[in-house]
Design an enzyme around this catalytic site. Structure first.
Site, short mmCIF file in Angstrom:
data_model
loop_
_atom_site.label_atom_id
_atom_site.label_comp_id
_atom_site.label_asym_id
_atom_site.label_seq_id
_atom_site.Cartn_x
_atom_site.Cartn_y
_atom_site.Cartn_z
CB SER A 284 -7.76 3.98 3.18
OG SER A 284 -6.87 3.38 4.00
N GLY B 259 -6.44 1.67 9.86
CA GLY B 259 -6.50 2.81 10.96
C GLY B 259 -8.08 2.82 11.44
N GLY B 260 -8.97 2.15 10.53
CA GLY B 260 -10.42 2.27 10.84
C GLY B 260 -11.17 1.26 10.23
N GLY B 261 -10.46 -0.10 10.09
CA GLY B 261 -11.01 -1.15 9.37
C GLY B 261 -10.41 -1.07 7.67
CB SER B 262 -7.80 1.03 5.99
OG SER B 262 -8.53 2.22 6.36
CE LYS C 131 -3.85 2.21 2.77
NZ LYS C 131 -4.45 2.27 4.00
#
Length: 611
Positions: free
Chosen positions: A288, A309-312, A212
Site C-alpha cells: 500500500s 503491515g503485509g509487505g506494504s 506515507k
C-alpha cells in the site's frame, strides 16, 4: 446445505515437522478462487456483500473455497495462541558491526552511522550519471550543499516544479495526496541558511523525505488514503519517526498516496488517483506504500517512509526498483502511525540505496514499541559496510518450492543473483523447508483484517458507505466476517511459525526469496474509479512478505534485475530477530554486484543536475 459442513486440517505438533530439505511437507500453491473484477462488477459485488442475509452466505462460501475454513477457522491446532509478534532478545553476535550507545540522539546516531559507510568511489556531481544510471543519494545531496554546488532551496524549488509536472494531465502519476509549497520552501530556506553558516545539523539536513499518508506529519492531515478518516482523527503532531527526521534537518515534503486504508496491494486509489509506476506508467506501483516507493524511484526524494503491515513497503519497493527495509517489530516506534493493525504493522524505509536506508534507519531507530520496555530490545548495531566483503560463513536458507513459485523471469533473475552473491563472496545456500506457508498467509490475512475491523469499528459508525471506495468496502466486509475462532486459530498458527523460523535460523543466517511472485502488472482503466478485486495478483505479490509482519522479523528487498518487459525484480532477505545489521550487509553486497545493470525509469527527475 453442504456448504455449511466444514472440516479443518489436523496439524501435527510443530516439533514433529521436518524442516530439512528431505521433508515430505506438501507445498500449497495459492489457488485463489476469485476472478479479477472492476468497474460495475465491483459495485454489484459490494451490493451483494452488504445485503443482510445473502452477504454473509457469500462470504462464507468465499472463505470456504479459498481454504480459510480448512486451514484456519476449523483446523485442529495443538499449539496455544501467541497474540503479538514481539521477539525476545537473544545474544547472537553479528559480524562487522559498530555498537552504538543507547542514549544517543538521532543526530548523534546519524553522525555515527556516516562513519560506517564505504568511501565514495567517485564524485557523482562532476557529470550526468557518467558511469551509468544512478539515483542521487543522501551523501550526494549533503556534499552538493556543503560545497555550494547546490542548495536545499534550489532542490526544493526543482522538486515543486517536478511535482507539478508529474501531477498534470500528461503524466498523472498521483504520487502525493498533499504537499504544501510554502512549508517546503520555509524548511528549505532554513536549511540553506544553516549550510551558508557552515552549521548543518546532520547529513540529512536539507534532504527531501516524503511520508506515507498513514503517518502523522505536520501540517498535513493523516487520511490513510480515505476521504473521511482525517475528519474524525485529527493530526496533532509528528509521529515519533517523523519527529526524529525533522530533528536531523530533513525537509519533509508531504504525504504520499497509498491504497485506501492499506487494504490492497496495487496502489489504486479512487479518491486521490492511482499511483503509476515510473518504469512504465501503464503499470501499477504496488501497495500500500505506493506513493513512497514511486517518488524514490522517480528521483523526487532519495528516501521516503512507508508502513508495512503485509509487505506494504517491500512489495512496492520491488515493483519500483528501490530498496525497501522493514526492521524487527519493536525496533521503531508506532507512535503517530494510524493504528490499523497493531501486531503486524510498523514503519518502514524506502530508499534509493542501501546506504540511504541505513542512514534513515539510524535516525529513526532505537524507539521502543508503545508499552514495551526499552530493556527488552537488544543493543543497537550498525553494519560497517566497508568490510562487507570480509564477512565469512554466511548461509542463506532457501526453500526451493517456495522460491520457485513465481514467474520464470523472477525465478531465473533471483536465482542468478543468489549464485552470483555466493561466488563473489564465498557464501553458501542451505536447502530447507519452510512449512505451512499458505496457512501462514491466510492466518496473517485473518489477523490483519480482524485488527483493522477492531480499530475502525467506532469510526465507521459515523461514515456513509458512499465515502468509502468500492474495493475498500469489499475488504471491510470480508474483515468483518472473521470470528473470534478465526482469530484465535490464526494466532495458534503464528505460534507454530515462530517456532519453525527460530529452528531455521539455527541452520542459516537469513532466509532468501524473491520479493514478489509477479512484476508490476497493467493498470487498467476500468479500475481507476472503482478500484479492482485482483486477488490472484494480490496473492502473488504478498507470497514472500508475510513472515516479516506476522512474525515480526526484519526483512529487506533490493533490485537485482528486470523482466523481459523491463520491469524491476527484487530479491528479499528475511533475518532473525534484531539482525538488521546483517540484513543491511547482505543487501549492500547484492547491490554492489547488481547495480551496474540498473536502467533509468521512464519518469525520472534529476534534482541535482547542473543548470
Amino acid at each position: 446445505m453442504g456448504i455449511f459442513k466444514a472440516t479443518g486440517k489436523v496439524y501435527k505438533p510443530a516439533p514433529e515437522v521436518n524442516l530439512g530439505s528431505d521433508s515430505d511437507e506438501f507445498y500449497i500453491h495459492p489457488e485463489v478462487k476469485a476472478p479479477r473484477v472492476a468497474g460495475l462488477l465491483v459495485k454489484i459485488f459490494v451490493w451483494i456483500l452488504e445485503l443482510p442475509i445473502i452477504g454473509p452466505i457469500v462470504l462464507y462460501i468465499l472463505k470456504k473455497d479459498n481454504l480459510i475454513h480448512k486451514l484456519v477457522s476449523f483446523a485442529e491446532i495443538p499449539e496455544s495462541p501467541v497474540f503479538t509478534s514481539a521477539q525476545n532478545w537473544e545474544d547472537i553476535p553479528e559480524q562487522n558491526v559498530s555498537l552504538t550507545k543507547p542514549e544517543l540522539s538521532p543526530v548523534e546516531r546519524v553522525r555515527e552511522v556516516m562513519n560506517c559507510l564505504p568511501a565514495s568511489l567517485e564524485s557523482t556531481l562532476t557529470g550526468e550519471f557518467s558511469s551509468g544510471f544512478k539515483r542521487w543519494t543522501i551523501r550526494d545531496f549533503h556534499r552538493a550543499y556543503a560545497t555550494g554546488e547546490a542548495s536545499p532551496l534550489m532542490v526544493a524549488t526543482r522538486f515543486l516544479s517536478a511535482v507539478k509536472e508529474c501531477s498534470g494531465p500528461k503524466l498523472n502519476m498521483a504520487f502525493f495526496i498533499s504537499h504544501n509549497a510554502d512549508d517546503i520552501l520555509k524548511q528549505a530556506e532554513e536549511s540553506s541558511l544553516r549550510y551558508q553558516q557552515g552549521n548543518p545539523i546532520s547529513a540529512l539536513d536539507g534532504v527531501l523525505v516524503a511520508i506515507k499518508d498513514e503517518i502523522d506529519c505536520m501540517p498535513y492531515p493523516t487520511t490513510g488514503g480515505t476521504k473521511w478518516l482525517h475528519k474524525q482523527r485529527g493530526c496533532k503532531g509528528d509521529a515519533a519517526c517523523v519527529k526524529q527526521l525533522r530533528a536531523c534537518g530533513a525537509i519533509l515534503v508531504g504525504k504520499t498516496n497509498m491504497h485506501e486504508l492499506g487494504a490492497g496491494t496495487s496502489g489504486i486509489n479512487p479518491h486521490y488517483g492511482s499511483t503509476r509506476n515510473p518504469y512504465n506508467t501503464n503499470r501499477v506501483s504496488g501497495g500500500s506504500s505506493s506513493g513512497s516507493a514511486a517518488v524514490v524511484c522517480a528521483g523526487l526524494c532519495p528516501v521516503a517512509l512507508g508502513v508495512d503491515g503485509g509487505g506494504s513497503v517491500r512489495m512496492p519497493a520491488a515493483l519500483c526498483g528501490v530498496v525497501g527495509f522493514k526492521p524487527t517489530s519493536g525496533r521503531l516506534s508506532n507512535s503517530g502511525v494510524l493504528p490499523l493493525n497493531w501486531t503486524v504493522g510498523m514503519p518502514g524505509i524506502l530508499a534509493a540505496t542501501v546506504e540511504d536506508a541505513l542512514i534513515v534507519y539510524a535516525a529513526i531507530c532505537n524507539q521502543p514499541l508503545q508499552g514495551q520496555p526499552i530493556y527488552s530490545q537488544p543493543e543497537l548495531n550498525f553494519p560497517l559496510l566497508e568490510t562487507t566483503h570480509t564477512m565469512s560463513n554466511i548461509k542463506f536458507a532457501k526453500y526451493d518450492k517456495w522460491f520457485n513459485d513465481c514467474t520464470e523471469d523472477i525465478r531465473n533473475c533471483c536465482d542468478q543473483a543468489l549464485q552470483l552473491l555466493n561466488r563473489h563472496y564465498g557464501w553458501k545456500t542451505v536447502n530447507v523447508t519452510v512449512p505451512e506457508i499458505e496457512e501462514m498467509r491466510l492466518a496473517h490475512y485473518v489477523t490483519i483484517g480482524s485488527e483493522c475491523t477492531a480499530s475502525l469499528y467506532k469510526l465507521l459508525e459515523n461514515v456513509k458507505n458512499t465515502e468509502i471506495g468500492w474495493d475498500a468496502r469489499v475488504a471491510l466486509s470480508v474483515y468483518g466476517s472473521f470470528s473470534s475462532q478465526d482469530y484465535i486459530n490464526a494466532q495458534r498458527i503464528r505460534n507454530r511459525q515462530m517456532y519453525f523460523h527460530k529452528e531455521i535460523f539455527k541452520m542459516a543466517d537469513v532466509i532468501v526469496t524473491p520479493t514478489t511472485g509477479v512484476t508490476a502488472y497493467p493498470l487498467q482503466n476500468d479500475a481507476l474509479e472503482s478500484g479492482e478485486l485482483d486477488y490472484i495478483n494480490g496473492a502473488a505479490l504478498v507470497r514472500f512478505s508475510i513472515a516479516g509482519n506476522f512474525l515480526g522479523l526484519p526483512a529487506i528487498t533490493v533490485m537485482v534485475g528486470y523482466d523481459q518487459a523491463g520491469l524491476p525484480i527484487g530479491l528479499q532477505f528475511i533475518g532473525r530477530p534484531w539482525s538488521e545489521a546483517t540484513l543491511l550487509h547482505l543487501a549492500f553486497a547484492i547491490q554492489a554486484v547488481c547495480s551496474k545493470s540498473y536502467t533509468k525509469p521512464m519518469v525520472f527527475y534529476d534534482l541535482l543536475k547542473k543548470v
